[in-house]
Enzyme design. Structure first.
Site, short mmCIF file in Angstrom:
data_model
loop_
_atom_site.label_atom_id
_atom_site.label_comp_id
_atom_site.label_asym_id
_atom_site.label_seq_id
_atom_site.Cartn_x
_atom_site.Cartn_y
_atom_site.Cartn_z
N TYR A 123 29.95 -10.79 -4.86
CA TYR A 123 29.57 -12.07 -5.46
C TYR A 123 28.31 -12.05 -6.34
O TYR A 123 28.07 -13.03 -7.05
CB TYR A 123 29.43 -13.13 -4.37
CG TYR A 123 30.76 -13.43 -3.71
CD1 TYR A 123 31.73 -14.16 -4.37
CD2 TYR A 123 31.06 -12.94 -2.44
CE1 TYR A 123 32.96 -14.42 -3.78
CE2 TYR A 123 32.28 -13.20 -1.84
CZ TYR A 123 33.23 -13.94 -2.52
OH TYR A 123 34.45 -14.18 -1.94
N PHE A 397 31.58 -20.87 7.52
CA PHE A 397 32.78 -21.50 6.94
C PHE A 397 33.52 -20.48 6.10
O PHE A 397 32.99 -19.41 5.79
CB PHE A 397 32.42 -22.73 6.10
CG PHE A 397 31.39 -22.47 5.04
CD1 PHE A 397 31.76 -22.02 3.79
CD2 PHE A 397 30.03 -22.64 5.31
CE1 PHE A 397 30.81 -21.76 2.81
CE2 PHE A 397 29.08 -22.39 4.33
CZ PHE A 397 29.46 -21.96 3.09
C1 ACO Z 1 33.76 -16.58 0.47
C2 ACO Z 1 34.95 -15.79 0.98
O1 ACO Z 1 36.01 -16.31 1.16
S1 ACO Z 1 34.70 -14.14 1.29
C3 ACO Z 1 36.34 -13.46 1.36
C4 ACO Z 1 36.61 -12.51 0.22
N1 ACO Z 1 37.97 -11.97 0.38
C5 ACO Z 1 38.23 -10.78 0.93
O2 ACO Z 1 37.36 -10.00 1.29
C6 ACO Z 1 39.70 -10.47 1.08
C7 ACO Z 1 40.08 -9.07 0.60
N2 ACO Z 1 39.70 -8.81 -0.80
C8 ACO Z 1 40.28 -9.49 -1.82
O3 ACO Z 1 41.10 -10.37 -1.68
C9 ACO Z 1 39.86 -9.05 -3.23
O4 ACO Z 1 39.60 -7.67 -3.22
C10 ACO Z 1 38.60 -9.76 -3.75
C11 ACO Z 1 38.81 -11.26 -3.73
C12 ACO Z 1 37.36 -9.42 -2.93
C13 ACO Z 1 38.31 -9.28 -5.19
O5 ACO Z 1 39.37 -9.70 -6.03
P1 ACO Z 1 39.73 -8.92 -7.39
O6 ACO Z 1 40.69 -9.76 -8.11
O7 ACO Z 1 40.06 -7.53 -7.08
O8 ACO Z 1 38.31 -8.95 -8.14
P2 ACO Z 1 38.10 -8.66 -9.70
O9 ACO Z 1 39.20 -7.76 -10.22
O10 ACO Z 1 37.90 -9.94 -10.43
O11 ACO Z 1 36.74 -7.85 -9.61
C14 ACO Z 1 35.63 -8.08 -10.42
C15 ACO Z 1 34.69 -6.92 -10.27
O12 ACO Z 1 34.21 -6.85 -8.92
C16 ACO Z 1 34.52 -5.57 -8.35
N3 ACO Z 1 34.96 -5.82 -6.98
C17 ACO Z 1 35.62 -6.92 -6.53
N4 ACO Z 1 35.86 -6.81 -5.22
C18 ACO Z 1 35.33 -5.64 -4.83
C19 ACO Z 1 35.27 -4.98 -3.59
N5 ACO Z 1 35.80 -5.52 -2.49
N6 ACO Z 1 34.67 -3.78 -3.55
C20 ACO Z 1 34.15 -3.22 -4.67
N7 ACO Z 1 34.17 -3.82 -5.89
C21 ACO Z 1 34.77 -5.01 -5.95
C22 ACO Z 1 35.66 -5.04 -9.20
O13 ACO Z 1 35.75 -3.67 -9.14
C23 ACO Z 1 35.31 -5.57 -10.56
O14 ACO Z 1 34.29 -4.76 -11.11
P3 ACO Z 1 34.31 -4.34 -12.66
O15 ACO Z 1 34.27 -5.64 -13.43
O16 ACO Z 1 33.07 -3.51 -12.80
O17 ACO Z 1 35.59 -3.60 -12.85
#
Ligand code: ACO
Length: 397
Positions: A123, A397
């Site tokens: 984030y 939350f």
């Molecule tokens: C507040 C909450 O609800 S916290 C809960 C968060 N959700 C989870 O952890 C559930 C499992 N994870 C997921 O669903 C997904 O991996 C998410 C939501 C964390 C990320 O979604 P994505 O669509 O893959 O993210 P997106 O492609 O927009 O990534 C943007 C950037 O962040 C990086 N990034 C995103 N998530 C991660 C991660 N978990 N680890 C490492 N890098 C990450 C990406 O590599 C990308 O970097 P770049 O722009 O340098 O290439």
């Protein structure tokens, strides 16, 4: 990323979003009964979906209020339920969701967004920074003798889960909220009680009664294997003052067939070990990040909190909500936009970290997160953001 559309979900799409989110956390779909219990946490208009030909990602929020240093309450969005389908990750779906959500917050007059993060790398790029930290402790009951002088506290009353569901919202509403804490709305409590009802074992709630009525509560469960003594897991604990804090701990320590008491997600400055003749009766097991804050309207947020010492000009950069980018003169007499030369330069995530007092700005200067000319400026920044309490949210939350 090709043709991904982000839009607010209709109410009849909430369950699919919930299933997607649970799958992202490696959990199966909610049963019909579980869904009935938690559907209330979905606030109409506040859940987003990302679509290609399917729903592939989701993020939601609920409205609440955040307390900032000085006691003002800001309109806040509690962000949660973020997940992207495993076969669509790392192609910008979350980025599209976050940009849409933050833009909508700004248009709607939300001042700050707060979340709890599953991973530390997700984030920061969207302007969120660690605003508060928490600790998990174990209290060894045999060694935990209360010192003379610890307040007596009042009576405690045991509630069933049904009674707790009816009464805890009012008890929480009576507790003075410290900086970093948030209101718990009717959208938050269903999630809490759904979790408690699914919990194995006997969940117990106690309410503490002070001289002016209910002023604190604890929710716990004792896990007991084959041995005589079990482990008490304190799930939720809030109190209005030192007397209620001590009264609740007197009670928790008095419960039979308990060897250890674990308390999680507590504020770093809660003086638990100071209650005991042997301060090591309370052992800190972990310290971790708690709430992540994102200032959505920087000027409104800066204006809302109290500051100390001499005014400082901050140059803030916000790559997502560009209206926030600019220079602000910040001091005890007020906040204004300015063209004056900056004393310090920082991104909005770093500003969010120091805003509630969870980090000394000089530590961020040392880490290269805040650009400041010299140590004198760093000390002025420390004085500017000084707070009485370590910020703590205390509401997951
Ligand atoms: C507040 C909450 O609800 S916290 C809960 C968060 N959700 C989870 O952890 C559930 C499992 N994870 C997921 O669903 C997904 O991996 C998410 C939501 C964390 C990320 O979604 P994505 O669509 O893959 O993210 P997106 O492609 O927009 O990534 C943007 C950037 O962040 C990086 N990034 C995103 N998530 C991660 C991660 N978990 N680890 C490492 N890098 C990450 C990406 O590599 C990308 O970097 P770049 O722009 O340098 O290439």
């Amino acid at each position: 990323m090709n043709d991904v559309v982000v839009r607010a979900l209709r109410d009849d799409e909430f369950r699919a979003a919930h299933t997607l989110f649970r799958a992202a956390l490696h959990a199966g779909p909610a049963t019909d009964e579980q869904w009935e219990r938690v559907r209330g946490v979905y606030q109409p208009g506040r859940a987003l979906g990302a679509f290609d030909e399917h729903l592939i990602g989701t993020a939601r929020s609920t409205d609440a209020e955040l307390v900032v240093p000085g006691g003002t309450r800001l309109p806040m969005a509690a962000v949660t339920g973020v997940g992207v389908r495993a076969d669509r990750t790392r192609r910008g779906v979350l980025t599209a969701l976050m940009r849409h959500q933050l833009t909508e917050f700004a248009e709607r007059g939300v001042t700050a967004a707060v979340l709890y993060a599953t991973e530390g790398v997700i984030y920061g790029r969207f302007g969120y920074g660690i605003a508060s930290r928490m600790r998990d402790c174990t209290v060894y009951r045999e060694r935990a003798r209360l010192r003379p002088g610890v307040p007596e506290g009042g009576e405690v009353e045991l509630l069933t889960v049904d009674e707790a569901e009816r009464r805890l919202p009012d008890v929480y509403a009576r507790i003075p909220l410290r900086p970093g804490m948030m209101t718990r709305t009717e959208r938050w409590w269903p999630g809490m009680f759904s979790h408690l009802r699914q919990s194995e074992g006997n969940v117990v709630t106690v309410v503490h009664h002070g001289t002016d009525g209910p002023d604190g509560f604890a929710v716990y469960r004792v896990d007991r294997d084959s041995g005589m003594s079990g482990t008490m897991n304190v799930i939720d604990l809030h109190y209005a003052d030192a007397s209620a804090f001590a009264g609740l701990w007197r009670f928790l320590l008095s419960v039979d067939l308990v060897g250890e008491i674990t308390v999680r997600n507590r504020g770093l400055d809660e003086p638990l070990e100071l209650l005991f003749t042997d301060p090591r009766a309370c052992e800190t097991r972990t310290v971790a990040d708690e709430s992540w804050l994102r200032l959505v309207d920087v000027e409104a947020a800066l204006t809302a909190r109290t500051w100390h010492g001499e005014p400082v000009v901050l140059e803030v950069t916000d790559p997502v909500l560009e209206n926030n980018t600019g220079r602000y003169r910040v001091g005890p007499d007020g906040v204004e936009r300015t063209d004056s030369a900056p004393d310090a330069c920082l991104d909005v995530d770093a500003l969010s970290m120091v805003y509630a007092g969870g980090w000394r700005p000089s530590a961020l200067v040392a880490a290269g997160r805040i650009g400041a000319a010299d140590t004198v400026t760093a000390e002025r920044l420390d004085e500017l953001t000084r707070t009485r309490y370590a910020p703590w949210c205390g509401t997951f939350f």
